[in-house]
Design a protein around this motif. Sequence first.
Motif, PDB file in Angstrom:
ATOM      1  N   LEU A 253       0.892  -1.257   0.090  1.00 15.42           N
ATOM      2  CA  LEU A 253       0.060   0.219   0.051  1.00 15.42           C
ATOM      3  C   LEU A 253       0.887   1.429  -0.229  1.00 15.42           C
ATOM      4  O   LEU A 253       0.726   2.164  -0.646  1.00 15.42           O
ATOM      5  CB  LEU A 253      -1.001  -0.267   1.186  1.00 15.42           C
ATOM      6  CG  LEU A 253      -2.213  -0.949   1.030  1.00 15.42           C
ATOM      7  CD1 LEU A 253      -3.028  -1.093   2.479  1.00 15.42           C
ATOM      8  CD2 LEU A 253      -2.988  -0.500  -0.004  1.00 15.42           C
ATOM      9  N   LEU A 254       2.113   1.089   0.715  1.00 19.02           N
ATOM     10  CA  LEU A 254       2.893   2.608   0.898  1.00 19.02           C
ATOM     11  C   LEU A 254       3.480   2.456  -0.717  1.00 19.02           C
ATOM     12  O   LEU A 254       3.628   3.742  -1.082  1.00 19.02           O
ATOM     13  CB  LEU A 254       3.999   2.095   1.722  1.00 19.02           C
ATOM     14  CG  LEU A 254       3.648   2.512   3.360  1.00 19.02           C
ATOM     15  CD1 LEU A 254       4.700   2.216   4.067  1.00 19.02           C
ATOM     16  CD2 LEU A 254       3.117   3.742   3.285  1.00 19.02           C
TER      17      LEU A 254
ATOM     18  N   LEU B  31       0.928   4.001  -2.663  1.00 16.19           N
ATOM     19  CA  LEU B  31       0.974   5.456  -2.475  1.00 16.19           C
ATOM     20  C   LEU B  31       2.035   6.383  -3.265  1.00 16.19           C
ATOM     21  O   LEU B  31       1.888   7.455  -3.744  1.00 16.19           O
ATOM     22  CB  LEU B  31       0.786   5.710  -1.068  1.00 16.19           C
ATOM     23  CG  LEU B  31       0.722   7.294  -0.659  1.00 16.19           C
ATOM     24  CD1 LEU B  31      -0.302   8.078  -1.191  1.00 16.19           C
ATOM     25  CD2 LEU B  31       1.020   7.515   1.059  1.00 16.19           C
TER      26      LEU B  31
ATOM     27  N   TYR C 168       1.426   6.901  -6.882  1.00 14.25           N
ATOM     28  CA  TYR C 168       0.585   8.258  -7.074  1.00 14.25           C
ATOM     29  C   TYR C 168       1.339   9.677  -6.869  1.00 14.25           C
ATOM     30  O   TYR C 168       1.147  10.408  -7.688  1.00 14.25           O
ATOM     31  CB  TYR C 168      -0.613   8.031  -6.283  1.00 14.25           C
ATOM     32  CG  TYR C 168      -1.562   7.190  -6.531  1.00 14.25           C
ATOM     33  CD1 TYR C 168      -2.302   7.272  -7.723  1.00 14.25           C
ATOM     34  CD2 TYR C 168      -2.083   6.177  -5.815  1.00 14.25           C
ATOM     35  CE1 TYR C 168      -3.134   6.231  -7.908  1.00 14.25           C
ATOM     36  CE2 TYR C 168      -2.934   4.953  -6.191  1.00 14.25           C
ATOM     37  CZ  TYR C 168      -3.671   5.436  -7.128  1.00 14.25           C
ATOM     38  OH  TYR C 168      -4.516   4.468  -7.914  1.00 14.25           O
ATOM     39  N   VAL C 169       2.074   9.436  -5.831  1.00 19.07           N
ATOM     40  CA  VAL C 169       3.031  10.830  -5.723  1.00 19.07           C
ATOM     41  C   VAL C 169       4.032  10.986  -6.714  1.00 19.07           C
ATOM     42  O   VAL C 169       4.253  12.153  -7.265  1.00 19.07           O
ATOM     43  CB  VAL C 169       3.654  10.601  -4.430  1.00 19.07           C
ATOM     44  CG1 VAL C 169       4.378  11.785  -4.151  1.00 19.07           C
ATOM     45  CG2 VAL C 169       2.764  10.410  -3.067  1.00 19.07           C
TER      46      VAL C 169
ATOM     47  N   ILE D 202       8.526   7.986   1.223  1.00 23.76           N
ATOM     48  CA  ILE D 202       7.690   6.765   1.059  1.00 23.76           C
ATOM     49  C   ILE D 202       8.093   5.284   0.650  1.00 23.76           C
ATOM     50  O   ILE D 202       7.958   4.304   1.350  1.00 23.76           O
ATOM     51  CB  ILE D 202       6.415   7.114   0.367  1.00 23.76           C
ATOM     52  CG1 ILE D 202       5.706   8.334   0.941  1.00 23.76           C
ATOM     53  CG2 ILE D 202       5.290   5.763   0.400  1.00 23.76           C
ATOM     54  CD1 ILE D 202       4.531   8.901   0.038  1.00 23.76           C
TER      55      ILE D 202
ATOM     56  N   SER E 100       8.735   2.050   3.151  1.00 20.44           N
ATOM     57  CA  SER E 100       8.092   0.712   2.686  1.00 20.44           C
ATOM     58  C   SER E 100       9.154  -0.282   2.776  1.00 20.44           C
ATOM     59  O   SER E 100       8.999  -1.536   3.272  1.00 20.44           O
ATOM     60  CB  SER E 100       7.310   0.969   1.328  1.00 20.44           C
ATOM     61  OG  SER E 100       8.385   0.985   0.355  1.00 20.44           O
TER      62      SER E 100
END
Length: 181
Positions: free
Chosen positions: A45-46, A49, A52-53, A79, A83
């Motif tokens: 999930l990280l 994310l 997307y960033v 991020i 992770s």
Amino acid sequence: MPLPFLTADRAFDEASDDVALPFDDRDRWRRPYRPGPWRVGAAALLLLLASYVLFATMIMALAGSLSAAGISMALALLIIGASLRLLRVGAWVSARGLRRVRFLTTVTVPWGRVSAVRTVQQPVRWLGLPRTVQGQALVVVRGTDTALPLLTTHNADFLARSRAFDRAADGIEVWADEYGG
């Protein structure tokens, strides 16, 4: 691409009973179990994310806002690093000692300072949160009765995987018997 962290306990499954430690290079730090689904899921999930960033970073760079794109890129790298560190969290063993890796800290105990490794019944934290439940913990007793908890039945690696916890605890106890002081 080989993923060595997925094959950590396969060596124990495939080893014969007469070989206690089935690894050739015992000086290399290794985790004697696979990372659990909660840990891998959180890291995935990280990384989602972070993707997307990174996409937002590309849009900002194409729009001409390079300072905002730089900040966004730094956030994405932070991020991704988080992770990867999350995947390294756990107990690691080698011929040199025992290592407990947490998200921000790492504690290494040489085998000469390990008095005992045992499984105890005690309140443990559920997924590392402040809430405690009754469970089992593998603790390392160092020197003068200072206990270092390594694994619990309710952490991100072993939640709802009691057989995996037992196998990992047995593996670490074998390392302690082999190299302990």
